[in-house]
Every structure is written in C-alpha cells, then in structure tokens.
Write a protein that holds these residues in place. Structure first.
Motif, PDB file in Angstrom:
ATOM      1  N   GLY A 117     104.829  64.718 -18.794  1.00 52.84           N
ATOM      2  CA  GLY A 117     103.513  64.089 -18.682  1.00 52.84           C
ATOM      3  C   GLY A 117     103.492  62.727 -19.349  1.00 52.84           C
ATOM      4  N   LYS A 121     102.620  59.572 -16.963  1.00 54.73           N
ATOM      5  CA  LYS A 121     101.377  58.859 -17.264  1.00 54.73           C
ATOM      6  C   LYS A 121     101.649  57.482 -17.875  1.00 54.73           C
ATOM      7  CE  LYS A 121      98.808  63.150 -17.955  1.00 54.73           C
ATOM      8  NZ  LYS A 121      98.129  64.048 -18.930  1.00 54.73           N
ATOM      9  N   HIS A 123     102.851  56.582 -20.664  1.00 56.90           N
ATOM     10  CA  HIS A 123     102.471  56.381 -22.064  1.00 56.90           C
ATOM     11  C   HIS A 123     103.567  55.594 -22.796  1.00 56.90           C
ATOM     12  CE1 HIS A 123      98.977  58.756 -21.645  1.00 56.90           C
ATOM     13  NE2 HIS A 123      99.555  59.946 -21.676  1.00 56.90           N
TER      14      HIS A 123
END
Length: 277
Positions: A117, A121, A123
């Motif tokens: 994730g 995403k 990040h």
C-alpha cells in the motif's frame, strides 16, 4: 550520476520483452540473460560501495527507483526459469500450473499489504528508512536484508523488487490463462492500425503512466513496460527503451508534472465549449 546508472540498467534490461510469453524453447536465452543481469547487479553493488551520493534524495532515487528495476527483472527471470524446470511441456499447456502460481504470488503480495500500500499510494514519509544504505538508514535487519552488504543495499529494496516482479509474473501467467481459454486460432488474429503518434515521446510516456496508475487499464494483466510496448505498436513509436528515464524526468518537473495531460484537458474543454456556443 543516477542518470548514468539508469542508462546502465536500461542497457542490461534491453530485450526483456522476448520473455513475456510462454516459450520453453527460450530457456537457454533465459539462462544467459539471468547471468547478464546478475553480473550487472554485482557491478552496481561494487560501484555503489565506494560512491558518495550528492544528496539524500539522490540516494533514495537510486535505491527506490533504479536498482530495484534491475533486481526485479532478475527475480522475474529466475522465477520463470524455475517454472519451466518444474513443469513439463504437457503441463504448461494446461491451466492448473498458471492458476497455482498466480495464487502463490497474490498470497505473497497480500502478506506484505502494508508495504504494498505504501508503494501503490506513492507515499514517501518512510523513504529515508526504507531506501537509504543500511549503514545510514538505521533500519533493523529483516528477512530481505539479513546478510546484505551495509554499503550497497537498503532495507526494502529487495522487497520492492520482489513485489514488482511478482506483479509482472501475475500478468505473465494471466495472459497465458487467457490464451488457453481463447478459441483455437484466435491468437493469430492481428489488426494493423496505420496510426502515427504526432506529439513528443515524453508526452506518450506521460500518457502511458497516467493510464497505468489511474486504473483505466487492467494492471493485473500487464506491466507499465508492456502497456508502453502495446501503445508503441498502436501508434508506431518506440518508448520502452527510455521509459523509466523519461518518467523520472517527468516526476522532477517543478511546476506541473502532467503537462501533456493538462494540455489534452484544455484542448478537450475548448472543443466542447466551441460546439456549445
């Protein structure tokens, strides 16, 4: 320096498209390519041990965006080699081996859902811990860097490479499953479209990445490289060789990374407004 290293990675991974379809006859070429990439990884590691990056960001770019590209292809090819060695010619003409591999790979990715994730995403808040040298990051040892060299490896680079390689393998096995389900002879049907891309190459790269990350195409069935290859075939343009280098340049744009997409949007809006006035 990162640009030169990226050029070297691009050179080492050139010709990977030949391994994107099931063909046991490619095993000898597979072995040669694995050895070539393995030597390339050794070469990069040797260079990086004595290299001092200009900035922390340059260090992160190398360990997050450059080296994993090469390690990913090594994991991908090594997995294919194991698959061919494990299954006989008759078995690879059946669906079961491919379904089993897809399930196994998906299980691995789901087991690493937090980091998956983080990457999906886009990040960056843990990048200094995940993607700096082990000697600099302060990250604890894990299964993926237990015996790794402190100066040439990072905490999560191998895990990133494995996840992206497994995504590519899932696409590989899924395409073969679809071919096995297709009517006999359907794979030989080809449609030639005499279309020509008139914008710049970097605009094509921007569009390909936008389509890939937007979910507008089924990314379970292809990698961004495969999408770029099909895009190039459709519009008669070669963008795969410099694909990732162009993407890095796009990400480094200071004012607007999505220049071409904004241009498309403005042209479309203007056209719609013209037709309603």
């Amino acid at each position: 320096m990162n640009v030169k290293l990226l050029e070297r990675v691009t050179e080492l991974t050139k010709g990977m498209e030949v391994f994107e379809y099931v063909d046991p006859e490619l095993q000898f070429r597979l072995n040669d390519k694995i050895q070539q990439i393995e030597n390339g990884i050794t070469e990069l590691n040797s260079f990086i041990r004595g290299y001092r990056f200009n900035s922390v960001q340059d260090e992160i770019v190398y360990f997050k965006e450059i080296k994993p590209q090469l390690v990913k292809e090594y994991v991908y090819l090594s997995s294919l080699k194991s698959f061919y060695e494990k299954h006989q010619d008759l078995e690879i003409k059946q669906s079961k081996p491919y379904k089993k591999e897809v399930d196994r790979l998906l299980y691995f990715i789901r087991d690493e859902k937090d980091f998956y994730g983080y990457i999906k995403k886009t990040h960056t808040h843990n990048d200094e811990r995940y993607f700096r040298r082990l000697s600099d990051s302060g990250a604890s040892r894990t299964l993926y860097n237990l015996n790794a060299d402190l100066e040439s490896s990072c905490s999560h680079g191998l895990l990133l490479a494995k996840i992206t390689a497994y995504e590519k393998l899932i696409g590989f096995y899924t395409r073969q499953l679809n071919r096995l389900k297709a009517p006999v002879g359907a794979e030989h049907i080809k449609v030639a479209l005499p279309l020509e891309w008139k914008a710049n190459k970097v605009d094509a790269v921007e569009l390909v990445y936008a389509l890939y990350y937007s979910g507008a195409v089924d990314t379970d069935k292809c990698t961004v490289h495969e999408l770029a290859k099909q895009f190039g075939e459709l519009f008669q343009i070669q963008i795969t060789e410099q694909l990732y280098r162009e993407y890095i340049d796009i990400k480094r744009r200071k004012l607007e990374p999505a220049r071409f997409l904004v241009k498309l949007l403005n042209h479309f809006r203007n056209k719609v407004e013209e037709e309603y006035t």
